[in-house]
Structure formats: C-alpha cells, structure tokens
Scaffold this active site. Structure first.
Site, short mmCIF file in Angstrom:
data_model
loop_
_atom_site.label_atom_id
_atom_site.label_comp_id
_atom_site.label_asym_id
_atom_site.label_seq_id
_atom_site.Cartn_x
_atom_site.Cartn_y
_atom_site.Cartn_z
N THR A 1 -3.30 5.14 -3.72
CA THR A 1 -2.24 5.95 -3.10
C THR A 1 -0.96 5.91 -3.93
O THR A 1 -0.26 6.90 -4.06
CB THR A 1 -1.94 5.43 -1.69
N THR A 2 -0.67 4.72 -4.50
CA THR A 2 0.54 4.61 -5.33
C THR A 2 0.37 5.44 -6.60
O THR A 2 1.28 6.15 -7.02
CB THR A 2 0.80 3.14 -5.70
N ASP B 1 0.85 -1.18 0.00
CA ASP B 1 0.00 0.00 0.00
C ASP B 1 0.89 1.24 0.00
O ASP B 1 1.68 1.44 0.91
CB ASP B 1 -0.87 -0.06 1.28
N ASP C 1 -8.64 -0.90 2.51
CA ASP C 1 -8.74 -0.24 1.20
C ASP C 1 -10.03 -0.64 0.50
O ASP C 1 -10.75 0.19 -0.04
CB ASP C 1 -7.55 -0.64 0.30
#
Length: 546
Positions: free
Chosen positions: A94-95, A61, A391
C-alpha cells in the site's frame, strides 16, 4: 459599451483551472506521499495517530495511515483510494502504491509547467504501464505446485517478506510459519472469514498460537456453570438463536386473575415452557449448546445436572464460524433438533489463555477453519500485529492463487526502469522523454528503501543501475549489509500480482489527476462549521442546544 458580465455560478464559488490548478493538485499528492514515505521497507518507521476520541493507533501500514488521516483535498483523495484498493485486492504494497503515484506526478511536473498537453502524457504513461506489466509477467518465476514441500517454503518466504517491514519483523520466522499453516488449512476458496484472529493481552508474542478449528472467548455465565464438564470427545453441537431463561411477560400483556390458583397456573406454565425447551435439547443428544441469546441460571443448572455444556450470548460471527466448521445450522426454535441440524467436532475443551478462558473446537469435519490467538503486551501492539498478519495472510493467498513471484527490495523496479529506459531510446518524439520520466520515477522504491535505512541512496542506485545494465536482473538493495545483493537468492520474494497491481493503480491515479483541468468548489462545502465565524461570541459557556 461594456458587455454585461454573465453570472453563472453562485456567489463565492471558487473555480480554478488551467496549469496552476493542475500543479496544485500534484503538490497535494506529494504531501500525502510525504506522510507515508518513511514507513516503506524493513527499516521503515511507524506512525502514531490519535483520533478525535483520543484513541491512539500505531501503524506501519500505508492504507491504515491514510485511512486515519482525514484527507479533504479532492485530488489527494485519489491516492488514499488506490492505497485502499491495493489493500483490499492484494493486502500488501500500500505504501509503494502511494509513493509510485506521487513520484510519477513529481517527474511530470516540469513537463506540465512547460505546457505539454496532459493527454500526450497520459498516452505515454499508458504505453509504459502496458510494457512494464508485460515485462513483469515475462520475468516472473513460476512456482511448482506439485512439490508441496517446495511450495510451502516459497509461501513462507513470501510471508516473511511481507512481515519484514512490520513491527513484528523480529519474530517473522515464527509468524510466517503460522500464517502459512493458517492459509494451508483452508479449503480451495481460501475465504478470509474462516481465519479468526483473537487478541489476548499479556504474555509474550511467542505465546501466540494457531488453533486448527474454532476458538472464542468464554461468554458471560451464571451459577452452575462450573459444574459443567469442560471437555468432550466428539460431541454433538446445538447452535441456537433461542433465549433459555424465565422471562416476565411482555410489559403490555395484562392478565386478570381471581384466585391464587389461577396465578399459580400461569407461573407453572412459564416454567413448563422453559423445561420443555430444555428437555428437547437434552433429548436431541447434543452435548454442547451454544446460543446467541442469553442462557439463564435455571437452564445452566439443568444442563450441568445432565452433563451438558452451554454458552449463551455467543457473538454472531463466532457462532457462524462454528456452524461453517462443525456443520449443522443455527436453529431459532428447539422443536426440530434432528441429527442433521446438529454440528460435530472431534474435541471440545475450555482452556485458560492468559487471563481469559477460551472455548476450543478442534477437528472440525465440514469446512477448514482456524483461529490465531495473539498474545502481546500493549493493546496497540497486538492490534498492529493483527494488521501485519492480515497483510501476510493476503500475500500467501495471492501467492497460492497466482503462482509466480518476483524479487522484492527494489529489484523488480530497477529492472523495469532499465527496460523502459532502453525502450525509450528507440522511439522518437515527446514519448521518449515521458517514458524516460516513468522509468526514473520507478527508482523511488529502492531510493526510499535506502533513505529509510540511512544509506547513501545515490551511491547504491548507481551500483544498481550498473548491475542491471550488465544483466544482474534480480539485484536490489540489501538492507543488512548496506550494499546491493541478488534478492532472489536472498529469498526476498513477493507475488508478481502485488507489483502488477501497484503499477497499474499508481499510473491510473496519476493519469486521473492529470486529466483534471478545472476544480469548482461550492461555497457551502468549503466552509465547515457554523456560519458567522464558527460559533464566535458564545464565550466559554455551554453551547446552545440546537
């Protein structure tokens, strides 16, 4: 005659300004992106981070990784912040956010080096972001809320897409159903606090279960506990913040007694106080007694004789969740245990899960709540599973609230890239180049997906560009067949809000870093550790006690 130099800042202050400093900030952001680059997508790798205390964390994550890296570079910290905000706001992507921001800066680097004014760039980027967001809203597919069956399938697809890039991708069908069940069992507000996640070591991942109600680990118990019944149909539940054990008087209390009878009276008074409390609880009609503070052995035996179940030292959050689920309120005294402060549920039982015993409350009338009990071998593995489920839960919540979806797998990015590239050709001036650069930067997502899966990125991107130019709007990278495919048909879906948020955060961060033209570092803050060569000359002896 020489002019006197003006000394404005403290000696040793480091100031850097102008283009070289901007370039160094951009480079720092590239380094951050390199750290999380390989975790993107279903074929992404995981990172293993060990902190100062030797605790290892394995994660995929983006936000977790960036949080655990102690980033000290001031400009690079912005990227860590946007990853965090994306995590808090949407939960997934998020990445992608970090990669997009770094790629925007990378595409702009040549223009900055040539001396193009940052404000011109920022203006072009704001326009491009505005266009991109309105385009997403235009092409996103709305979800039909009336048809519950269809909505459920859609939510499962969104959850499966979010779990695709995680460690538990193999069991994504199992978990996506569980996540959708969990979110569907909540009320309108969809508060995350009402989904408890408990981890039990041992067993296989498939042994994980969803309990509709509250579940928590059996607390420390005294003698007599085993005699208590472990199952009740529709019991009343007393939630207390009261200590039910004999306590020696507080240390500073002094009682002088002349005779044994006086001393006996004091002891009896203590016992009477305790028995009085216990009797009040028994008479209130409660069958399950939960307390945040310890319940002693006398009390445990007393309850066992009268067929009550008790648990002391229950964690506060579990007690609060039980309160919200079963109704009632947490009492700090036993004086007023009336009907309205007692909770209720349909079934209470104690069940063995792996090596632990868990107390289950099912069929709670008040709030809708549920608990996911995760099983798995290694501790790091169950922790990563918990993060992945978090998530997925966030994604499903977003999909319920914002009812429109787009295709993932780089499809929406390629479509925006094509749209902005076509738009840039209709405008003159520098803006044309800059919006073109923005469009090119969007291609990083499909490109990185290909790189992580070991495909030939250039080849696949060329196919995608051609397909999008011919109007194949939802075509993206197909990981399984090393080709391109219609990801909307292939059910790789995500809520459009994820993409909108990612684009706005990434371009805001890029604009923020571009608008900085001078960094001034205080000499104190740049030196970590004690002055004088960081504690040199002490040898290997014990450090001095400061």
């Amino acid at each position: 005659m020489m002019p006197t130099p003006v000394i404005l800042l403290k000696e040793g202050t480091d100031t850097s300004q102008g283009i070289p400093q901007l370039i160094s900030n951009i480079n720092a952001c590239q380094v951050i992106a390199e750290a999380v680059r390989t975790t993107l997508g279903p074929r992404g790798m995981d990172k293993l981070m060990v902190d100062g205390r030797g605790k290892a964390t394995i994660s995929n994550d983006g936000a977790t990784i960036l949080k655990l890296l102690d980033v000290v570079h001031p400009a690079a910290k912005t990227l860590v912040d946007i990853a965090r905000s994306q995590d808090a706001e949407v939960g997934d992507g998020t990445t992608s956010v970090t990669l997009l921001a770094a790629e925007f800066l990378k595409q702009l680097k040549p223009y900055v080096e040539e001396g193009l004014h940052p404000q011109t760039i920022i203006r072009a980027f704001r326009t491009a972001t505005h266009l991109a967001v309105s385009k997403i809203k235009e092409v996103a597919v709305p979800v039909k809320k009336d048809d519950k069956q269809e909505q459920r399938q859609l939510l499962e697809k969104c959850a499966a897409t979010a779990l695709n890039s995680k460690l538990i991708a193999g069991q994504k069908d199992f978990f996506s159903k569980m996540v959708v069940d969990a979110v569907m069992s909540l009320d309108e507000l969809l508060s995350l606090k009402m989904i408890g996640i408990k981890k039990v070591q041992g067993g296989a991942l498939e042994d994980s279960q969803l309990v509709s109600g509250v579940a928590f680990k059996k607390t420390f118990s005294y003698a007599g506990f085993e005699m208590q019944p472990k199952r009740y149909e529709s019991p009343k539940i007393a939630l207390l913040n009261v200590e039910l054990e004999l306590k020696a008087e507080k240390d500073n209390a002094e009682v002088r007694v002349k005779s044994v009878e006086d001393y006996q009276a004091i002891v009896d008074a203590e016992w009477n106080i305790l028995y009085d409390k216990l009797e009040k609880i028994h008479l209130s009609g409660a069958k399950v007694v939960l307390s945040k503070l310890p319940i002693g052995d006398v009390a445990t035996q007393y309850f066992a004789d009268r067929d009550l179940f008790c648990a002391g030292r229950v964690q506060e959050e579990d007690l609060r969740r039980t309160m919200m689920a079963c109704g009632g309120s947490i009492q700090t005294s036993v004086g007023a245990l009336t009907e309205d402060v007692l909770g209720q549920c349909e079934l209470f039982e104690e069940v063995q899960v792996g090596g632990e015993r868990y107390n289950f409350f099912r069929g709670c009338p008040k709030a809708k709540t549920c608990t996911i009990i995760l099983r798995g071998g290694a501790e790091q593995f169950t922790e990563e599973t918990e993060r992945s489920l978090h998530d997925a839960i966030m994604i499903v919540r977003r999909a319920i609230k914002n009812d429109s979806i787009v295709a993932g797998g780089g499809a929406i990015e390629m479509e925006l890239s094509r749209y902005l590239r076509d738009y840039s050709r209709t405008i003159p001036g520098k803006q044309q180049l800059l919006i073109g650069a923005y469009a090119k930067a969007l291609e990083i997502i499909p490109r990185q997906l290909c790189d992580n899966a070991g495909f030939d990125a250039t080849n696949i991107l060329n196919k995608l560009r051609a397909k999008h130019a011919q109007g194949g709007m939802w075509y993206g990278v197909d990981i399984n067949s090393e080709d391109i495919s219609d990801n909307f048909v292939g059910c790789v879906w995500e809520p459009s809000i994820v993409r909108i948020n990612a684009l706005t955060s990434a371009s805001e961060a890029a604009c923020l870093i571009l608008s900085v033209d001078e960094t001034i570092k205080n000499p104190r803050s740049s030196m970590d550790g004690p002055p004088g060569g960081a504690g040199r000359g002490r040898g290997r002896g014990r450090p001095h006690a400061h």
